[in-house]
Design an enzyme around this catalytic site. Structure first.
Site, PDB file in Angstrom:
ATOM      1  N   LEU A 111       0.902  -1.265  -0.089  1.00 19.54           N
ATOM      2  CA  LEU A 111       0.117   0.069  -0.009  1.00 19.54           C
ATOM      3  C   LEU A 111       0.711   1.291  -0.023  1.00 19.54           C
ATOM      4  N   GLY A 165      20.586  -1.861  33.638  1.00 17.00           N
ATOM      5  CA  GLY A 165      21.542  -1.206  34.239  1.00 17.00           C
ATOM      6  C   GLY A 165      22.493  -1.288  32.811  1.00 17.00           C
ATOM      7  N   ILE A 193       8.278  -2.189   1.911  1.00 12.70           N
ATOM      8  CA  ILE A 193       7.460  -3.391   1.667  1.00 12.70           C
ATOM      9  C   ILE A 193       8.008  -4.560   2.425  1.00 12.70           C
ATOM     10  N   GLU A 204       1.307  -0.079   9.893  1.00  7.41           N
ATOM     11  CA  GLU A 204      -0.105  -0.386   9.771  1.00  7.41           C
ATOM     12  C   GLU A 204      -0.797   0.754  10.438  1.00  7.41           C
ATOM     13  N   GLU A 210       3.714   4.283  -0.143  1.00  9.30           N
ATOM     14  CA  GLU A 210       4.340   4.850  -1.460  1.00  9.30           C
ATOM     15  C   GLU A 210       5.148   6.099  -0.929  1.00  9.30           C
ATOM     16  N   THR A 255       0.142   4.871  11.883  1.00  7.38           N
ATOM     17  CA  THR A 255       0.927   5.360  13.014  1.00  7.38           C
ATOM     18  C   THR A 255      -0.041   5.635  14.284  1.00  7.38           C
TER      19      THR A 255
HETATM   20  N1  CAA Z   1     -13.552  -0.330   6.577  1.00  8.19           N
HETATM   21  C1  CAA Z   1     -14.093   0.064   5.366  1.00  8.19           C
HETATM   22  N2  CAA Z   1     -14.083   1.220   4.909  1.00  8.19           N
HETATM   23  C2  CAA Z   1     -13.163   1.985   5.511  1.00  8.19           C
HETATM   24  C3  CAA Z   1     -12.623   1.909   6.627  1.00  8.19           C
HETATM   25  C4  CAA Z   1     -12.867   0.698   7.333  1.00  8.19           C
HETATM   26  N3  CAA Z   1     -11.978   0.292   8.279  1.00  8.19           N
HETATM   27  N4  CAA Z   1     -11.873   3.107   6.996  1.00  8.19           N
HETATM   28  C5  CAA Z   1     -12.100   3.844   5.831  1.00  8.19           C
HETATM   29  N5  CAA Z   1     -13.096   3.389   5.020  1.00  8.19           N
HETATM   30  C6  CAA Z   1     -13.682   4.144   3.823  1.00  8.19           C
HETATM   31  C7  CAA Z   1     -14.402   5.099   4.190  1.00  8.19           C
HETATM   32  O1  CAA Z   1     -15.794   4.790   4.639  1.00  8.19           O
HETATM   33  C8  CAA Z   1     -14.228   6.066   2.685  1.00  8.19           C
HETATM   34  O2  CAA Z   1     -15.381   5.531   1.730  1.00  8.19           O
HETATM   35  P1  CAA Z   1     -16.696   6.251   1.606  1.00  8.19           P
HETATM   36  O3  CAA Z   1     -15.931   7.874   0.976  1.00  8.19           O
HETATM   37  O4  CAA Z   1     -17.099   5.472   0.297  1.00  8.19           O
HETATM   38  O5  CAA Z   1     -17.403   6.507   2.458  1.00  8.19           O
HETATM   39  C9  CAA Z   1     -13.054   5.841   2.343  1.00  8.19           C
HETATM   40  O6  CAA Z   1     -12.790   4.638   2.914  1.00  8.19           O
HETATM   41  C10 CAA Z   1     -11.819   6.751   2.783  1.00  8.19           C
HETATM   42  O7  CAA Z   1     -11.954   6.882   4.100  1.00  8.19           O
HETATM   43  P2  CAA Z   1     -11.535   8.313   4.693  1.00  8.19           P
HETATM   44  O8  CAA Z   1     -12.303   9.314   4.101  1.00  8.19           O
HETATM   45  O9  CAA Z   1     -11.783   8.031   6.247  1.00  8.19           O
HETATM   46  O10 CAA Z   1     -10.125   8.506   4.259  1.00  8.19           O
HETATM   47  P3  CAA Z   1      -8.948   9.366   4.888  1.00  8.19           P
HETATM   48  O11 CAA Z   1      -8.000  10.026   3.325  1.00  8.19           O
HETATM   49  O12 CAA Z   1      -9.666  10.450   5.870  1.00  8.19           O
HETATM   50  O13 CAA Z   1      -7.884   8.364   5.474  1.00  8.19           O
HETATM   51  C11 CAA Z   1      -7.058   7.081   7.281  1.00  8.19           C
HETATM   52  C12 CAA Z   1      -8.426   7.593   6.491  1.00  8.19           C
HETATM   53  C13 CAA Z   1      -7.619   6.292   8.243  1.00  8.19           C
HETATM   54  C14 CAA Z   1      -6.002   8.198   7.705  1.00  8.19           C
HETATM   55  C15 CAA Z   1      -6.303   5.761   6.313  1.00  8.19           C
HETATM   56  O14 CAA Z   1      -5.864   6.582   5.052  1.00  8.19           O
HETATM   57  C16 CAA Z   1      -5.258   5.182   6.743  1.00  8.19           C
HETATM   58  O15 CAA Z   1      -5.701   4.085   7.411  1.00  8.19           O
HETATM   59  N6  CAA Z   1      -4.096   5.719   6.828  1.00  8.19           N
HETATM   60  C17 CAA Z   1      -2.959   4.740   7.136  1.00  8.19           C
HETATM   61  C18 CAA Z   1      -2.505   3.549   6.187  1.00  8.19           C
HETATM   62  C19 CAA Z   1      -1.747   2.464   6.554  1.00  8.19           C
HETATM   63  O16 CAA Z   1      -2.183   2.133   7.768  1.00  8.19           O
HETATM   64  N7  CAA Z   1      -0.926   2.152   6.083  1.00  8.19           N
HETATM   65  C20 CAA Z   1      -0.298   0.627   6.504  1.00  8.19           C
HETATM   66  C21 CAA Z   1       0.501   0.069   5.503  1.00  8.19           C
HETATM   67  S1  CAA Z   1       0.730  -1.791   5.726  1.00  8.19           S
HETATM   68  C22 CAA Z   1       1.758  -1.985   6.714  1.00  8.19           C
HETATM   69  O17 CAA Z   1       2.219  -1.046   7.315  1.00  8.19           O
HETATM   70  C23 CAA Z   1       2.424  -3.382   7.090  1.00  8.19           C
HETATM   71  C24 CAA Z   1       3.436  -3.544   7.964  1.00  8.19           C
HETATM   72  O18 CAA Z   1       4.004  -2.519   8.079  1.00  8.19           O
HETATM   73  C25 CAA Z   1       3.919  -4.496   8.455  1.00  8.19           C
HETATM   74  P1  FAD Z   2       3.961  10.052   7.086  1.00  6.32           P
HETATM   75  O1  FAD Z   2       2.474   9.571   6.414  1.00  6.32           O
HETATM   76  O2  FAD Z   2       4.643  10.969   5.985  1.00  6.32           O
HETATM   77  O3  FAD Z   2       3.698  10.584   8.633  1.00  6.32           O
HETATM   78  C1  FAD Z   2       4.917  11.328   9.077  1.00  6.32           C
HETATM   79  C2  FAD Z   2       4.412  11.731  10.403  1.00  6.32           C
HETATM   80  O4  FAD Z   2       3.212  12.700  10.173  1.00  6.32           O
HETATM   81  C3  FAD Z   2       3.946  10.458  11.159  1.00  6.32           C
HETATM   82  O5  FAD Z   2       4.215  10.906  12.576  1.00  6.32           O
HETATM   83  C4  FAD Z   2       2.332  10.512  10.928  1.00  6.32           C
HETATM   84  O6  FAD Z   2       1.583  10.017  12.112  1.00  6.32           O
HETATM   85  C5  FAD Z   2       2.322  12.103  11.144  1.00  6.32           C
HETATM   86  N1  FAD Z   2       0.839  12.499  10.338  1.00  6.32           N
HETATM   87  C6  FAD Z   2       0.544  12.156   9.033  1.00  6.32           C
HETATM   88  N2  FAD Z   2      -0.671  12.727   8.847  1.00  6.32           N
HETATM   89  C7  FAD Z   2      -1.227  13.131   9.972  1.00  6.32           C
HETATM   90  C8  FAD Z   2      -2.529  13.609  10.483  1.00  6.32           C
HETATM   91  N3  FAD Z   2      -3.461  13.600   9.532  1.00  6.32           N
HETATM   92  N4  FAD Z   2      -2.711  13.890  11.558  1.00  6.32           N
HETATM   93  C9  FAD Z   2      -1.701  13.799  12.378  1.00  6.32           C
HETATM   94  N5  FAD Z   2      -0.491  13.129  12.306  1.00  6.32           N
HETATM   95  C10 FAD Z   2      -0.241  13.063  10.922  1.00  6.32           C
HETATM   96  N6  FAD Z   2       3.561  -0.447   4.095  1.00  6.32           N
HETATM   97  C11 FAD Z   2       3.035  -1.138   3.340  1.00  6.32           C
HETATM   98  O7  FAD Z   2       2.214  -0.866   2.529  1.00  6.32           O
HETATM   99  N7  FAD Z   2       3.605  -2.679   3.551  1.00  6.32           N
HETATM  100  C12 FAD Z   2       4.366  -3.080   4.257  1.00  6.32           C
HETATM  101  O8  FAD Z   2       4.710  -4.320   4.263  1.00  6.32           O
HETATM  102  C13 FAD Z   2       4.928  -2.025   5.214  1.00  6.32           C
HETATM  103  N8  FAD Z   2       5.906  -2.510   6.114  1.00  6.32           N
HETATM  104  C14 FAD Z   2       6.733  -1.658   6.791  1.00  6.32           C
HETATM  105  C15 FAD Z   2       7.874  -1.996   7.597  1.00  6.32           C
HETATM  106  C16 FAD Z   2       8.633  -1.124   7.982  1.00  6.32           C
HETATM  107  C17 FAD Z   2       9.940  -1.592   8.922  1.00  6.32           C
HETATM  108  C18 FAD Z   2       8.354   0.372   8.019  1.00  6.32           C
HETATM  109  C19 FAD Z   2       9.270   1.296   8.719  1.00  6.32           C
HETATM  110  C20 FAD Z   2       7.052   0.702   7.191  1.00  6.32           C
HETATM  111  C21 FAD Z   2       6.452  -0.144   6.657  1.00  6.32           C
HETATM  112  N9  FAD Z   2       5.236   0.207   5.878  1.00  6.32           N
HETATM  113  C22 FAD Z   2       4.627  -0.674   5.065  1.00  6.32           C
HETATM  114  C23 FAD Z   2       4.918   1.606   5.991  1.00  6.32           C
HETATM  115  C24 FAD Z   2       4.237   1.976   7.114  1.00  6.32           C
HETATM  116  O9  FAD Z   2       2.903   1.446   6.929  1.00  6.32           O
HETATM  117  C25 FAD Z   2       4.224   3.649   6.762  1.00  6.32           C
HETATM  118  O10 FAD Z   2       5.781   4.145   7.051  1.00  6.32           O
HETATM  119  C26 FAD Z   2       3.227   4.270   7.651  1.00  6.32           C
HETATM  120  O11 FAD Z   2       1.895   4.001   7.601  1.00  6.32           O
HETATM  121  C27 FAD Z   2       3.457   5.916   8.121  1.00  6.32           C
HETATM  122  O12 FAD Z   2       3.592   6.453   6.673  1.00  6.32           O
HETATM  123  P2  FAD Z   2       4.924   7.199   6.151  1.00  6.32           P
HETATM  124  O13 FAD Z   2       6.205   6.695   6.625  1.00  6.32           O
HETATM  125  O14 FAD Z   2       4.723   8.052   4.814  1.00  6.32           O
HETATM  126  O15 FAD Z   2       4.737   8.617   7.313  1.00  6.32           O
END
Ligand code: CAA
Ligand code: FAD
Length: 383
Positions: free
Chosen positions: A125, A339, A157, A363, A127, A365
């Site tokens: 997811l 320590g 990733i 997943e 980028e 922040t």
């Molecule tokens: N279930 C179903 N639909 C959902 C949902 C949920 N839990 N959360 C949001 N949606 C839907 C909303 O209903 C909306 O759809 P409609 O317009 O049709 O109603 C749409 O998604 C957009 O939602 P928002 O308007 O709430 O979107 P937003 O731009 O305000 O963002 C956010 C919300 C919660 C910040 C979201 O962008 C988010 O979760 N960001 C973080 C991304 C993330 O967790 N990345 C992890 C990458 S994977 C990873 O990290 C793996 C690893 O490390 C090991």
């Molecule tokens: P940014 O989104 O740029 O955020 C920077 C700071 O601003 C953070 O403190 C954040 O909380 C804050 N911030 C941003 N927006 C707001 C707001 N609206 N309000 C308040 N604070 C805000 N992603 C995948 O898709 N797949 C993976 O397998 C995966 N594995 C990962 C493994 C590692 C070791 C790491 C480091 C990251 C991994 N990620 C993966 C990515 C991870 O999910 C992102 O790093 C995370 O979602 C934060 O995105 P960013 O790094 O771009 O930070």
């Protein structure tokens, strides 16, 4: 209300505890130092059925409930968080995503291999310019009739250098905003999938984290997950479950540091008595034990809501927010209890402290978890 774990839960926990101690612990320091992928540990995890824990046996999984899954993650995370993040992504993002939303053909072709651990999966997811702001996908998947043409870059990733299958989120119709986003199953052996450099990280160092480039990758239409435009909802729904897994990882990290601190503080003497008998140290242990119990209640309840069909979006976010903060706070304290010995690798707590930080970032922040929780609150409360 029943706080009792079943016989099956206890057996899974015991098996995971043994696995962590006997298979993950040997060599964990060296793997962390040299960023060595835990190949043998992941192979044995597959044999144990830990890579598709909640997937139906029909598709090669272990058919267990979500509480069993978080119990296993918790135990493995006490010892090796590189293993537990690989396990977590494969289970709660990749396998759960395919089982819940894949077609029968997709399940037969991909899930059966991912749930048995024959193949490992990645979830793509994030980028360079779309992390927390996940709707701003720059990766494009242009409809070409019988296939999509995939172009773009994903970063961070997990398992990026070892996984065979990627679940890729990409924009197919920019005018439709997040309703134009799709999710695809991509085989990394296809032409145009390029694996970038491996990241040199603070913690979870033996998991392999890579940037991935997709250059004109032809993705067959039948590899789209769900209806056209379902990709963002797919990602959000899957992440709601994944966050419970990361909360369990954070809980395990705190538990691992706590167990080390309790044992060490009873052995180490200063001023004529074990340091555990100095109240300043004993109170740290009391605070750790209390936060572990609180985190455990949040994590297990979120898992229970998930497996019993309730809404777990906010419960999972709360569990991750709280458990990851506790992990960060108490791993620092566990180093303090040790320590100077806590500051060297041999005693394991410094690694847990470094590993803890990522649970507040990936997943979603901690700030993103608060967005999810506060939106739930403003929609009319949670209870
Ligand atoms: N279930 C179903 N639909 C959902 C949902 C949920 N839990 N959360 C949001 N949606 C839907 C909303 O209903 C909306 O759809 P409609 O317009 O049709 O109603 C749409 O998604 C957009 O939602 P928002 O308007 O709430 O979107 P937003 O731009 O305000 O963002 C956010 C919300 C919660 C910040 C979201 O962008 C988010 O979760 N960001 C973080 C991304 C993330 O967790 N990345 C992890 C990458 S994977 C990873 O990290 C793996 C690893 O490390 C090991
Ligand atoms: P940014 O989104 O740029 O955020 C920077 C700071 O601003 C953070 O403190 C954040 O909380 C804050 N911030 C941003 N927006 C707001 C707001 N609206 N309000 C308040 N604070 C805000 N992603 C995948 O898709 N797949 C993976 O397998 C995966 N594995 C990962 C493994 C590692 C070791 C790491 C480091 C990251 C991994 N990620 C993966 C990515 C991870 O999910 C992102 O790093 C995370 O979602 C934060 O995105 P960013 O790094 O771009 O930070």
């Amino acid at each position: 209300m029943n706080f009792q774990l079943t016989e099956e839960h206890l057996a899974v926990r015991e098996a995971a505890r043994d696995f962590a101690q006997q298979i993950c612990k040997p060599g964990v320091i060296e793997r962390d130092t040299h960023m060595t992928y835990p190949t043998e540990q992941i192979r044995q995890m597959a044999e144990m059925g830990f890579l598709g824990m909640t997937v139906s046996p029909e598709y090669g999984g272990s058919g267990l409930d979500y509480i069993s899954y978080v119990l296993a993650l918790e135990e493995i995370s006490k010892v090796d968080n590189s293993c537990s993040v690989i396990m977590s992504v494969n289970n709660s993002l990749v396998c759960s995503g395919l089982e819940a939303y894949g077609t029968e053909e997709q399940k037969q072709q991909y899930l059966t291999k991912l749930a048995t651990g024959e193949w490992i999966g990645s979830f793509c997811l994030s980028e360079p310019e779309a992390g927390s702001d996940a709707t701003h996908q720059r990766t494009t998947a242009v409809d070409q009739g019988d296939h999509y043409l995939l172009n773009g870059t994903k970063n961070w990733i997990t398992s990026g250098g070892t996984s065979r299958i990627h679940l890729v989120i990409a924009q197919s119709n920019p005018e439709a905003g997040h309703h134009g986003i799709n999710a695809f199953i991509v085989d990394t052996e296809w032409e145009g999938v390029e694996i970038g450099a491996k990241e040199d990280k603070l913690g979870i160092r033996s998991s392999d984290t890579h940037t991935i480039m997709y250059n004109n990758v032809k993705v067959p239409k039948e590899n789209r997950i769900g209806a056209d435009g379902f990709g963002f909802k797919f990602a959000m729904k899957i992440l709601s479950g994944g966050r419970i897994g990361i909360a369990a990882q954070a809980l395990g990290i705190t538990g691992g540091a706590y167990e080390l601190a309790v044992a060490y503080s009873q052995e180490r003497e200063a001023f004529g008595k074990p340091i555990a008998h100095h109240q300043a140290i004993a109170f740290k242990l009391a605070d750790m034990a209390t936060d572990i119990e609180a985190a455990r209640m949040l994590v297990y309840r979120a898992a229970w809501l998930k497996q019993s069909g309730g809404n777990y979006d906010q419960a999972g976010a709360m569990a991750k927010l709280f458990a990851s903060a506790a992990a960060m706070k108490h791993t620092v304290e566990a180093v303090q209890v040790h320590g100077g010995y806590g500051y060297v690798k041999e005693y394991h707590v410094e690694r847990l402290m470094r590993d803890a930080k990522i649970t507040q970032i990936y997943e979603g922040t901690s700030e993103v978890q608060k967005i999810v929780i506060s939106r739930g609150v403003l929609k009319g409360g949670l209870y």
